[in-house]
Write an enzyme that holds these catalytic residues in place. Sequence first.
Site, PDB file in Angstrom:
ATOM      1  N   SER A 182       0.892  -1.252  -0.027  1.00 55.01           N
ATOM      2  CA  SER A 182      -0.005   0.229   0.082  1.00 55.01           C
ATOM      3  C   SER A 182       0.739   1.255   0.020  1.00 55.01           C
ATOM      4  O   SER A 182       0.185   2.442  -0.397  1.00 55.01           O
ATOM      5  CB  SER A 182      -0.896   0.057   0.940  1.00 55.01           C
ATOM      6  OG  SER A 182      -0.291  -0.106   2.363  1.00 55.01           O
ATOM      7  N   HIS A 210      -6.094  -3.951  -1.346  1.00 54.91           N
ATOM      8  CA  HIS A 210      -5.840  -2.895  -2.340  1.00 54.91           C
ATOM      9  C   HIS A 210      -5.921  -3.477  -3.879  1.00 54.91           C
ATOM     10  O   HIS A 210      -5.400  -2.796  -4.666  1.00 54.91           O
ATOM     11  CB  HIS A 210      -4.473  -1.966  -2.368  1.00 54.91           C
ATOM     12  CG  HIS A 210      -4.479  -1.314  -0.980  1.00 54.91           C
ATOM     13  ND1 HIS A 210      -4.983   0.054  -0.986  1.00 54.91           N
ATOM     14  CD2 HIS A 210      -3.937  -1.462   0.318  1.00 54.91           C
ATOM     15  CE1 HIS A 210      -4.780   0.506   0.300  1.00 54.91           C
ATOM     16  NE2 HIS A 210      -4.061  -0.300   1.070  1.00 54.91           N
ATOM     17  N   LYS A 241     -12.574  -0.769   1.256  1.00 53.75           N
ATOM     18  CA  LYS A 241     -11.701   0.029   0.343  1.00 53.75           C
ATOM     19  C   LYS A 241     -12.688   0.189  -0.974  1.00 53.75           C
ATOM     20  O   LYS A 241     -13.752   0.839  -0.942  1.00 53.75           O
ATOM     21  CB  LYS A 241     -10.205  -0.166  -0.075  1.00 53.75           C
ATOM     22  CG  LYS A 241      -9.442  -0.116   1.581  1.00 53.75           C
ATOM     23  CD  LYS A 241      -8.286  -0.568   1.361  1.00 53.75           C
ATOM     24  CE  LYS A 241      -7.343  -0.143   2.746  1.00 53.75           C
ATOM     25  NZ  LYS A 241      -6.518  -1.350   3.453  1.00 53.75           N
TER      26      LYS A 241
HETATM   27  C1  LIG Z   1      -6.433  -1.629   4.787  1.00 50.02           C
HETATM   28  C2  LIG Z   1      -5.524  -2.998   4.886  1.00 50.02           C
HETATM   29  C3  LIG Z   1      -5.939  -4.022   5.772  1.00 50.02           C
HETATM   30  C4  LIG Z   1      -7.263  -3.487   6.868  1.00 50.02           C
HETATM   31  O1  LIG Z   1      -8.293  -3.604   6.316  1.00 50.02           O
HETATM   32  P1  LIG Z   1      -9.457  -3.140   7.149  1.00 50.02           P
HETATM   33  O2  LIG Z   1     -10.597  -3.754   6.539  1.00 50.02           O
HETATM   34  O3  LIG Z   1      -9.508  -1.722   7.192  1.00 50.02           O
HETATM   35  O4  LIG Z   1      -9.157  -3.648   8.563  1.00 50.02           O
HETATM   36  C5  LIG Z   1      -5.213  -5.100   5.914  1.00 50.02           C
HETATM   37  N1  LIG Z   1      -4.389  -5.361   4.857  1.00 50.02           N
HETATM   38  C6  LIG Z   1      -4.040  -4.227   4.141  1.00 50.02           C
HETATM   39  C7  LIG Z   1      -3.031  -4.670   3.094  1.00 50.02           C
HETATM   40  C8  LIG Z   1      -4.557  -3.231   4.063  1.00 50.02           C
HETATM   41  O5  LIG Z   1      -4.146  -2.262   2.936  1.00 50.02           O
END
Ligand SMILES: *Cc1c(COP(=O)(O)O)cnc(C)c1O
Length: 395
Positions: A182, A210, A241
Amino acid sequence: MNNHLIQRLQSELAEIQAAGLFKQERIIASEQSAHIIANGKPVLNLCANNYLGLSSHPKTIEAAHAAIEKRGYGLSSVRFICGTQDIHKELEAKISQFLGTEDTILYCAAFDANGGLFEPLLNEQDAIISDELNHASIIDGIRLCKAERHRYKHNDMAELEERLIATQHCRSRMIATDSVFSMDGTIAQLDKIVALAEKYDAIIMIDECHSSGFMGKTGRGVHEHCNVMGKIDIITGTLGKALGGANGGFTSGSKEVIDMLRQKSRPYLFSNTLAPSIVGASIAILDMLSETTSLRDKLEENTAYFREKITAAGFDIKPGIHPIVPIMLYDAVLAQKMAARMLEEGIYVVGFFFPVVAKGNARIRVQISAGHEREDLDQAIAAFTKVGKELGVIK
Ligand SMILES: *Cc1c(COP(=O)(O)O)cnc(C)c1O
């Protein structure tokens, strides 16, 4: 109140402030969208994970409303007591179908999905081999598991192979990786990882947070992008997301893996079920993304356009194809200053610096969305150019 603690925290907080590294939360007084009201001012938003522009999409809101009407606000229960509705099962089946897996288990967050993944499946007879830049939730999940821990240099397939050779005494080996990293927007080399896993009889776990909904020709994710659909043992992902942006996570894979997680995964067993509104909206979103690729296509076009124009303006970006576009500044204080100036220019971006990225690698991370229009992207590039010149980042 414990005075020692308060005093210690006051001085530690003052140190963070003095170093110019204090994270300030800006207050948004609108829905999440390309155009928002932040700190009382209308701005263009370039830092949400709202990749497909679905966070406040009329279809998302309508489906969430409909689910509240039919299934209520909340369940006041974990899944195995009285927290499983028909729509939870429907969403799990839809995610499995979308990803091409056998079964799926929902969590309240991907952080929970990763936190509760490793311990039920592996123990001290096993090993986990993890990319050094994996997300905090994977790192924490691995810490909770008794398996041997091994790390390989970011994206370094030779070192991954060394680790696979070094762990051949173990019962099972699991390779764990973000499929998109990310901070850099780097895409894991899943084709090579699959080849190594086949050669050494290892299990593969990928985190598609992502990626799900827009990577790959039909948005199934990086496993589609890398042509390895059906060859990944375990996929974790988020509903927070691209897939709507509220909350919720999932783990998807073979029936046996998911059955075992339902029996033993602690964030699933000991935390409340996902709210019906989120479940209903997620079902509608997956239906929409299965019918048409128009949103992920628009995101792809927007991303290519922004990457080309910002590079032409003279900025140093991490190359790639992902809508995460890191604009490298290297200096933490400069990244903070630039983000603040951009906000004054009506563009909402955030500076990232240690410990979120390595020291000396500070940046502004832009995230492109299908919710952006061409004139939005042009406005952003004009503002970056103006502020970049003013701060001496570009000529
Ligand atoms: C955002 C993210 C998470 C966490 O996701 P949530 O549903 O907000 O807890 C886990 N792993 C990665 C790679 C992320 O970018």
